[in-house]
Design an enzyme around this catalytic site. Sequence first.
Site, PDB file in Angstrom:
ATOM      1  CE  LYS A  35      -0.385  -0.382   5.014  1.00 14.23           C
ATOM      2  NZ  LYS A  35      -1.200  -0.989   6.093  1.00 14.23           N
ATOM      3  CE1 TYR A 262      14.612  31.229   6.927  1.00  9.79           C
ATOM      4  CE2 TYR A 262      14.680  28.894   6.333  1.00  9.79           C
ATOM      5  CZ  TYR A 262      14.581  30.231   5.965  1.00  9.79           C
ATOM      6  OH  TYR A 262      14.443  30.561   4.650  1.00  9.79           O
TER       7      TYR A 262
HETATM    8  C1  PLP Z   1      -0.383  -2.082   6.589  1.00  7.59           C
HETATM    9  C2  PLP Z   1      -0.960  -3.379   7.002  1.00  7.59           C
HETATM   10  C3  PLP Z   1      -0.130  -4.482   7.244  1.00  7.59           C
HETATM   11  C4  PLP Z   1       1.379  -4.388   7.237  1.00  7.59           C
HETATM   12  O1  PLP Z   1       1.828  -3.829   8.448  1.00  7.59           O
HETATM   13  P1  PLP Z   1       3.404  -3.707   8.772  1.00  7.59           P
HETATM   14  O2  PLP Z   1       3.442  -3.216  10.159  1.00  7.59           O
HETATM   15  O3  PLP Z   1       3.954  -2.719   7.798  1.00  7.59           O
HETATM   16  O4  PLP Z   1       3.962  -5.064   8.578  1.00  7.59           O
HETATM   17  C5  PLP Z   1      -0.733  -5.693   7.525  1.00  7.59           C
HETATM   18  N1  PLP Z   1      -2.086  -5.804   7.585  1.00  7.59           N
HETATM   19  C6  PLP Z   1      -2.905  -4.753   7.387  1.00  7.59           C
HETATM   20  C7  PLP Z   1      -4.371  -4.948   7.476  1.00  7.59           C
HETATM   21  C8  PLP Z   1      -2.371  -3.517   7.087  1.00  7.59           C
HETATM   22  O5  PLP Z   1      -3.187  -2.470   6.880  1.00  7.59           O
END
Ligand code: PLP
Length: 380
Positions: A35, A262
């Site tokens: 994702k 800054y």
């Molecule tokens: C993002 C996600 C994962 C992966 O999580 P990580 O901590 O990056 O391994 C697994 N299951 C779901 C439902 C997620 O949304």
Amino acid sequence: MPRPILATIHLGALRHNLARVRQAAPDARIWAVAKANAYGHGLEHVFEALRGADGFALLDLSEAQRLRALDWRGPILLLEGCFEARDLELCSRLNLWHVVHCTEQIDWLAAHKTHTPHRVFLKLNSGMNRLGFTPDAFRAAWARLNSLPQVDEISLITHFSDADGERFGQQGLAHQVDAFVATTADLPGERSLCNSAAALRHAPHHPALAADWVRPGIALYGAAPDHPERHPQQHWDLQPAMTLSSRLIGIQQLQAGDSVGYGSTFVAPHAMRLGVVACGYADGYPRHAPGTAEVGTPVLVRGVRTRLVGRVSMDMLTVDLTPVEAAHGPCQLGDEVVLWGRSQHGAVLAVDEVAHAAGTISYELLCAVSPRVPMQVVGT
Ligand SMILES: *Cc1c(COP(=O)(O)O)cnc(C)c1O
């Protein structure tokens, strides 16, 4: 010459990290969680290295389309399912498997016209309290899905809120595992519970937890799900899949009492040389990374660990050259700076350490690398 900022994606590291997850959960199939454009690495960039996974899990229909365009014919899971009824058309057309986490999504399926029934992952809310059916409502949802001609196989999924905690016990995963087992014990179907933290930390000691599918995200990209308790390289033997690098574009000689940047947040305690680096918050580097006299944020210059000084600005940040010049002699314009990842001089700086200094987590920094940063893909 273009501005010297660059993100390098390491295919060898991605492959290595996938193999590490397989070691932790040898009997499970792996959803490579991709994702957010593969956690900021670029779906197209990581695809070749992660196609050794058993499927890809993501959120956006457009990302699923991009995967099919790469000719990925294997499973794709939409982790949040459909956002509206008409998304189901694309699920049918692209053969996407999707999570079902609420009654509306079942209503949409019931009204959907399709020749090919869908594979769905029914989500149990086992305690995270974001998405999913509560244990009370879960079995009725399962029965209703099971009666629909639009539905083929029903798999069972849940997500942990505390997999990065130390203990498996009731403060950790156990109450969620118990809720999952109690609710689903006599239901058929494949099961998926573990994110990276659960797969690495707990599955090796509780193999049943890995079940049919594990869902690693961050571990594939070489960061630890549980830093600072555990270091991604030293403890988990993961390799950074992204290097964010740049170069020195200026060098300043400060006298004791001079300040930089800054707000003049850093005042030189003694004469020192500073390097000016072509990287700022508009590249995705965190503006809140500290650079005061008391606390710095780690940076590699010519492979030597040094620290940020002063505030991060939009396009630049400044670093202390003292340890670098002590080791290798005077710095010059064009010298390599690694904000996180792997230096050409061999040293590695975990993105986790930069995130920790800035009060956030690796996930956020990786996802935030800005579109203006060019990316290159390398085999190692
Ligand atoms: C993002 C996600 C994962 C992966 O999580 P990580 O901590 O990056 O391994 C697994 N299951 C779901 C439902 C997620 O949304």
